[in-house]
Design a protein around this motif. Structure first.
Motif, PDB file in Angstrom:
ATOM      1  N   GLY A 194      98.332  49.966   1.004  1.00  0.00           N
ATOM      2  CA  GLY A 194      97.588  50.356  -0.174  1.00  0.00           C
ATOM      3  C   GLY A 194      96.790  49.214  -0.732  1.00  0.00           C
ATOM      4  N   ALA A 195      95.524  49.442  -1.076  1.00  0.00           N
ATOM      5  CA  ALA A 195      94.668  48.368  -1.564  1.00  0.00           C
ATOM      6  C   ALA A 195      94.459  48.437  -3.065  1.00  0.00           C
ATOM      7  CB  ALA A 195      93.316  48.400  -0.853  1.00  0.00           C
TER       8      ALA A 195
ATOM      9  N   LYS B  62      92.200  45.901  -5.207  1.00  0.00           N
ATOM     10  CA  LYS B  62      92.725  44.623  -4.724  1.00  0.00           C
ATOM     11  C   LYS B  62      91.767  44.044  -3.697  1.00  0.00           C
ATOM     12  CE  LYS B  62      96.451  42.965  -4.528  1.00  0.00           C
ATOM     13  NZ  LYS B  62      96.753  41.591  -4.933  1.00  0.00           N
ATOM     14  N   ILE B  63      91.831  42.746  -3.523  1.00  0.00           N
ATOM     15  CA  ILE B  63      91.041  42.087  -2.494  1.00  0.00           C
ATOM     16  C   ILE B  63      91.686  42.347  -1.136  1.00  0.00           C
ATOM     17  CG2 ILE B  63      90.341  39.824  -1.591  1.00  0.00           C
ATOM     18  CD1 ILE B  63      90.139  38.886  -4.516  1.00  0.00           C
TER      19      ILE B  63
ATOM     20  N   VAL C  67      93.482  40.954  -9.456  1.00  0.00           N
ATOM     21  CA  VAL C  67      93.177  42.365  -9.701  1.00  0.00           C
ATOM     22  C   VAL C  67      91.769  42.461 -10.249  1.00  0.00           C
ATOM     23  CG1 VAL C  67      93.830  44.462 -10.956  1.00  0.00           C
ATOM     24  CG2 VAL C  67      95.599  42.863 -10.180  1.00  0.00           C
ATOM     25  N   ARG C  68      90.924  43.209  -9.582  1.00  0.00           N
ATOM     26  CA  ARG C  68      89.550  43.369 -10.056  1.00  0.00           C
ATOM     27  C   ARG C  68      89.505  44.316 -11.250  1.00  0.00           C
ATOM     28  NH1 ARG C  68      87.983  44.219  -4.190  1.00  0.00           N
ATOM     29  NH2 ARG C  68      87.170  42.225  -3.411  1.00  0.00           N
ATOM     30  N   SER C  69      88.380  44.293 -11.967  1.00  0.00           N
ATOM     31  CA  SER C  69      88.252  45.103 -13.180  1.00  0.00           C
ATOM     32  C   SER C  69      88.285  46.600 -12.887  1.00  0.00           C
ATOM     33  CB  SER C  69      86.943  44.751 -13.892  1.00  0.00           C
ATOM     34  OG  SER C  69      85.838  44.905 -13.019  1.00  0.00           O
TER      35      SER C  69
ATOM     36  N   VAL D  66      87.076  49.651   4.260  1.00  0.00           N
ATOM     37  CA  VAL D  66      88.410  49.310   4.755  1.00  0.00           C
ATOM     38  C   VAL D  66      89.459  49.606   3.687  1.00  0.00           C
ATOM     39  CG1 VAL D  66      89.911  47.406   5.468  1.00  0.00           C
ATOM     40  CG2 VAL D  66      87.593  47.581   6.390  1.00  0.00           C
ATOM     41  N   ALA D  67      89.167  49.237   2.443  1.00  0.00           N
ATOM     42  CA  ALA D  67      90.113  49.462   1.344  1.00  0.00           C
ATOM     43  C   ALA D  67      90.388  50.949   1.149  1.00  0.00           C
ATOM     44  CB  ALA D  67      89.578  48.848   0.056  1.00  0.00           C
TER      45      ALA D  67
END
Length: 476
Positions: free
Chosen positions: A21-22, A236-237, A230-232, A462-463
């Protein structure tokens, strides 16, 4: 019996690199993670920490360069030291992808930030005591340390931003570097404002730079690993599987011969080629206080321009490929105008040497404005290129490798430019013409690259696939 996603992530709302899980369960993340930690792990916070380091390090180095010949009485020794810096920077950047992926972005930034104060101290010693060997040695040390920082920085700026805000994040990074020049320029002008001053910049100027350069280290220590960011938008990266050193070294050849790097190589070579010639131009034709003034006012337009380009590159109403095409047109047209102007001015100077131009001379505005605009068009070219490179990456490690390759070629261009200007100190026209010609040669492969820009970032695709696989596994 099936398990819910909440149950699986109960103990840690952040999916680990080993899970598929991304995305982050933001509700549980807010409920279980303290506010201070959420702020610290936020992608914008990490970008700000990186930008502060850029302010303290590269921006101060740019401010010194903006003095013309490093602010020394003659630019010759400064050009030699800078050429050495970029030569070693190119070598280390070539191996930088495997190095940074092994030790991690954070520790590469720490190593680099430790080398920042060396440059300021070397310019001080040269200005105060005439110590030239330390200035040249500092060029070598800075080249190695800064290369580690640059590779980590390149990977971070292309990875941290959510897909819909990459242009604005990159604008923040570019602006922080120019705000550093703004502060540096204020320091320069406050200590070098007297009319008629000859020779180099006041030695005390370099002490102020040295203090600011030393502040980068604590901010480098605050960087968090990519897998905890954690991006806004809650994503996730994407982190790829860790490779062995041998596998990482094999990826160097693969990266350097990839379509992405081959088509962008000439642009990388050109992107900062102008800096050596413009440093020589300022040191040759401008007085001490007008050089100090130039380093203060040159960043202003860049701040507006970079955020303007950032909004264009983030426009959701246009496809990613169309935004890439528009961005290229804007950058090229602005650069062509500046180079034509600079060549005209230098041709006039070759016919009639103006001496050291002061800010109250009638010739100051027309001779300084090309430098003013190049301080905008140059960073615009950089910001655009990193946005474009990030449009092709599949994971964070690939961004590091691509950034290292681009920085390697870019450093080769800077080393050649400064080396060339050690031989043409009295005639920057050669540098202007070579730089302009490089832009023309780089344009054809760049158009080919831009026209092949994917409509979506591969890392985002990909995510999404990871999330779909994760959901299916949870529902079983």
């Amino acid at each position: 019996m099936s398990e819910s996603k909440d149950t699986i992530t109960k103990h840690d709302p952040l999916p680990s690199p080993a899970t598929e899980g991304a995305d982050v369960d933001m509700g549980q993340y807010r409920a279980t993670v303290p506010r201070w930690k959420r702020v610290w792990q936020h992608s914008l916070t990490q970008m700000i920490l990186l930008s502060i380091q850029a302010f303290c390090g590269p921006a101060m180095a740019d401010a010194i360069t903006g003095l013309g010949g490093g602010g020394l009485a003659t630019p010759h020794i400064s050009n030699i030291a800078t050429a050495i810096t970029y030569a070693l920077l190119a070598v280390v950047c070539f191996l930088g992808g495997p190095l940074v992926n092994k030790i991690g972005v954070k520790w590469a930034l720490v190593i680099g930030s430790m080398s920042f104060p060396i440059e300021g101290s070397a310019y001080y010693c040269n200005s105060k005591f005439g110590n030239q060997w330390y200035l040249i040695l500092s060029g070598a040390i800075s080249g190695i340390g800064t290369a580690c920082w640059y590779v980590a920085e390149a990977g971070a700026i292309m990875t941290l931003a959510p897909s819909g805000a990459r242009g604005k994040y990159l604008a923040l990074w570019i602006v922080s570097r120019n705000l550093g020049q703004l502060v540096g320029g204020a320091i320069n002008l406050s200590k070098n404002h007297e009319k008629g001053a000859e020779g180099g910049i006041s030695p005390d100027t370099y002490i102020a730079f040295l203090i600011i350069e030393s502040l980068a280290l604590p901010f480098a220590l605050l960087i968090t690993p990519f897998e905890r960011v954690v991006r806004s938008d809650g994503t996730k990266i994407v982190i790829a599987e860790t490779l062995s050193t041998k596998q990482e070294l094999k990826r160097i050849a693969k990266t350097m011969t990839s379509k992405l790097i081959m088509l962008s190589a000439l642009w990388a070579l050109w992107s900062f080629f102008y800096s050596g010639t413009w440093s020589t131009y300022l040191g040759t034709y401008f007085s001490v206080r007008s050089r100090a003034l130039s380093s203060l006012i040159s960043p202003f337009f860049c701040i507006v321009g970079c955020f303007g380009l950032g909004f264009i590159l983030d426009m959701k109403s246009l496809s990613q490929r169309r935004r890439a095409q528009i961005g290229l047109y804007i950058v090229v047209i602005l650069n062509v105008g500046v180079y034509i102007w600079s060549i005209i001015m230098q041709t006039r100077f070759n016919s009639h040497n103006p001496g050291h131009i002061d800010w109250d001379d009638g010739l100051y505005a027309s001779s300084f404005l090309p430098y003013f605009f190049i301080q905008t068009t140059g960073p615009l070219s950089q910001s655009y290129m990193y946005w474009l490179l990030s449009s092709f990456a599949t994971d964070a490690q690939e961004n590091v490798r691509n950034g290292a390759a681009f920085r390697c070629i870019e450093a080769i261009g800077q080393a050649i430019a400064y080396g060339m200007n050690t031989q043409t100190t009295s005639n920057p026209l050669v540098g202007f013409c070579v730089t302009f010609a490089l832009l023309g040669v780089a344009l054809v492969p760049m158009i080919m690259l831009v026209n092949s820009t994917p409509d979506r970032i591969p890392a985002d695709v990909v995510a999404e696939k990871q999330d779909e696989a994760f959901e299916k596994r949870v529902d079983l």
